[in-house]
Design a protein around this motif. Structure first.
Motif: not given
Length: 292
Positions: A168-169, A172, A177-178
């Motif tokens: 996830e990092e 990003r 985005n989410d």
């Protein structure tokens, strides 16, 4: 390693008992299948048919020529396909949100989901809710009350917790985005769990029965399982038009062969889906159970 005579005797007795249990379990399925394909005249003459001399598709032709049976099958297919996709969307989205520690009110939401698993409100509160939402005789009354499952949400959350945060990092850093992380990273990695839970949802929606009895009063909107139950009570329920009724009278189709044919048609789609998802099923059912 050589087995003693006691071990060999135990294995033999165990094999015999398991074989008998298997035959007892498979015999009703075999009998339903055979009777559905038995020629109506032969079944009327013999009554009990285990090895038919003449096979026939008359019962299936009659069922597939009735408007009511086709309509009920379409209703169940819509529930099993469209609603499974909606349930997976809601379940995976909620599970992903709960797996993010930065979500505000996360513990309160988890507690609310846990309470739905511990306490069953019964029949009256859901019915009053559906009635007040004006969903009686609406197909959404079979969808919204069971759109997701707290147990499936917690299991899928456990699977999302096991995904390394570095993925996830990295996403990003690339500008995701989410929503992009969920669609491009999380969902592709969750195919085993989506396949397993999708199968559970599809089976539940395809077998929708009791809620349809409570909320659906119009015959045209009833799913296949309700129609099948009506057929078991009265075979003439399957008659959807004068042409089908004429075929039944001309062919002298026994009600029992119609019932068996309807059961075969109702169970075949789910039986065919299981092998297609078998490669993901064994792995998917274990998601969230352990952490690496």
């Amino acid at each position: 390693m050589r087995l003693s005579w006691k071990d060999r005797m135990f294995d033999s007795v165990n094999a015999v008992l398991l074989g008998i249990a298997g035959l007892v379990t498979l015999f009703p399925l075999y009998y339903v299948f055979v009777v559905s394909f038995t020629d109506p005249l032969e079944y009327t003459t013999k009554g009990l048919v285990l090895f038919p001399e003449k096979w026939s598709l008359v019962s299936y032709q009659y069922l597939l020529s009735t408007d009511s049976f086709i309509r009920a099958t379409g209703n169940s297919a819509f529930l099993a396909i469209a609603d499974t996709a909606l349930s997976l969307l809601v379940t995976s989205g909620l599970a992903y949100a709960l797996s993010r520690r930065r979500l505000q009110g996360r513990r309160i939401m988890m507690l609310g989901i846990l309470l739905t698993m511990l306490f069953n409100p019964g029949l009256i509160p859901p019915y009053l809710l559906v009635r007040d939402l004006h969903l009686i005789n609406n197909i959404w009354s079979l969808i919204l009350p069971v759109l997701t499952s707290g147990w499936y949400v917690l299991l899928m959350k456990g699977f999302f917790d096991s995904i390394p945060p570095s993925l996830e990092e990295s996403a990003r850093i690339d500008g995701c985005n989410d929503l992009s992380v969920w669609v491009r990273i999380i969902l592709p990695l969750s195919l085993p769990s989506l396949a397993a839970f999708g199968l559970f949802y599809a089976v539940a929606y395809w077998n929708t029965f009791f809620s349809a009895l409570l909320y659906i009063n119009e015959f045209e909107k009833q799913p296949l399982q309700v129609l099948l139950q009506n057929m078991l009570i009265d075979a003439s329920t399957a008659a959807g038009g004068s042409a089908a009724q004429e075929m039944m009278s001309e062919q002298k189709i026994p009600p029992e062969t119609l019932k068996m044919a309807a059961v075969v048609i109702a169970t075949t789609p789910i039986v065919l889906v299981y092998p297609l998802l078998q490669m993901h099923f064994s792995k998917g059912v274990m998601v969230g159970s352990v952490k690496e």
